[in-house]
Write an enzyme that holds these catalytic residues in place. Sequence first.
Site, PDB file in Angstrom:
ATOM      1  NE  ARG A   1      -3.617   0.470   1.722  1.00  5.46           N
ATOM      2  CZ  ARG A   1      -4.824   0.909   2.641  1.00  5.46           C
ATOM      3  NH1 ARG A   1      -4.756  -0.040   3.636  1.00  5.46           N
ATOM      4  NH2 ARG A   1      -5.455   1.405   2.317  1.00  5.46           N
TER       5      ARG A   1
ATOM      6  CG  HIS B   1      -6.209   0.199  10.970  1.00  2.82           C
ATOM      7  ND1 HIS B   1      -6.565   0.091   9.323  1.00  2.82           N
ATOM      8  CD2 HIS B   1      -4.739   0.194  10.713  1.00  2.82           C
ATOM      9  CE1 HIS B   1      -5.789  -0.385   8.596  1.00  2.82           C
ATOM     10  NE2 HIS B   1      -4.925   0.158   9.609  1.00  2.82           N
TER      11      HIS B   1
ATOM     12  CB  CYS C   1     -11.891   2.773   5.170  1.00  2.00           C
ATOM     13  SG  CYS C   1     -11.338   1.953   7.281  1.00  2.00           S
TER      14      CYS C   1
HETATM   15  C1  CIR Z   1      -6.026  -3.842   4.683  1.00  2.00           C
HETATM   16  O1  CIR Z   1      -5.659  -4.419   4.987  1.00  2.00           O
HETATM   17  O2  CIR Z   1      -5.074  -2.381   4.198  1.00  2.00           O
HETATM   18  C2  CIR Z   1      -7.095  -3.005   3.928  1.00  2.00           C
HETATM   19  N1  CIR Z   1      -7.599  -4.462   2.972  1.00  2.00           N
HETATM   20  C3  CIR Z   1      -8.371  -2.763   4.525  1.00  2.00           C
HETATM   21  C4  CIR Z   1      -7.912  -1.511   5.104  1.00  2.00           C
HETATM   22  C5  CIR Z   1      -9.408  -0.895   6.283  1.00  2.00           C
HETATM   23  N2  CIR Z   1      -8.540   0.832   6.128  1.00  2.00           N
HETATM   24  C6  CIR Z   1      -9.219   0.874   7.273  1.00  2.00           C
HETATM   25  O3  CIR Z   1      -9.114   0.506   8.756  1.00  2.00           O
HETATM   26  N3  CIR Z   1      -8.787   2.477   8.389  1.00  2.00           N
END
Ligand code: CIR
Length: 258
Positions: A87, A166, A253
């Site tokens: 990411r 998170h 998110c």
């Molecule tokens: C991840 O694992 O990074 C994504 N599939 C989900 C991110 C979710 N973001 C968040 O809770 N702020």
Amino acid sequence: MRLTQAIVRLPGSNFAAGLASTIGGGAPDVDVALIQHERYCSELRNCGLQLTSLPADLSHPDSTFIEDTAILTARAVIITRPGAPSRLAETVATRDSLSKFFDVIHEINEPGTLDGGDICEVDDDFIIGLSARTNEQGARQLTAFLHDLGHNSLVVDIRGSTTLLHLKTGLSYLGDGLCIVAPDAPFVKALKRYELITVSKAEAYAANCIRVNEHILVAAGYPELLEALAARDLQVKVLQMSEFRKMDGGLSCLSLRF
Ligand code: CIR
């Protein structure tokens, strides 16, 4: 502060190739995700926000979870350094679009890592969660930026939690001193000053909700939380989030709001 803008990023056709734990309930249906995303966007507009919608980025299947790429304060942006290597480069498009709105842009640097989902703004202060994605160097860098910008911050550790990806997976601040927290959240001691609604284990996913001006946006399917919010006369909008949940994402998110 009244919110006027949001930045969102469309889910790509390969959304299902993003990072996901095994507990989310199978692969997401991208067509359904797109419908849910569109509805999310229209509710943000109904709450008075103007939206900047970034195109899908097929090189980054998780990039619809744009909250993880920046921290916003009244005066400045801190571009994050996401803790998942896949990411890292999502921040490029975020920086580009935020530079149209903010003059001051800082960034988290190596070896720091930090995901926006680990940062919860509580009035003028910030709670920073140490997690599998946000490390101590990232937290320290953010603390220093926030301090220079006139904000207090507090670091809590969620690394021992088996259920929270998170911090904001298990914590939402809805304004007026009210927090929504997940059951067994390891940071409740840090929230003594606030009124807490602790969701039940069955409704743990609903702990991630957002306030947008007068409205609270919550995920569909969690009647106990709805009842608790209705008892406080809060105006609630309910959104289907099933496909984002499968990829470990919540309501917060999907946008950067300012
Ligand atoms: C991840 O694992 O990074 C994504 N599939 C989900 C991110 C979710 N973001 C968040 O809770 N702020």
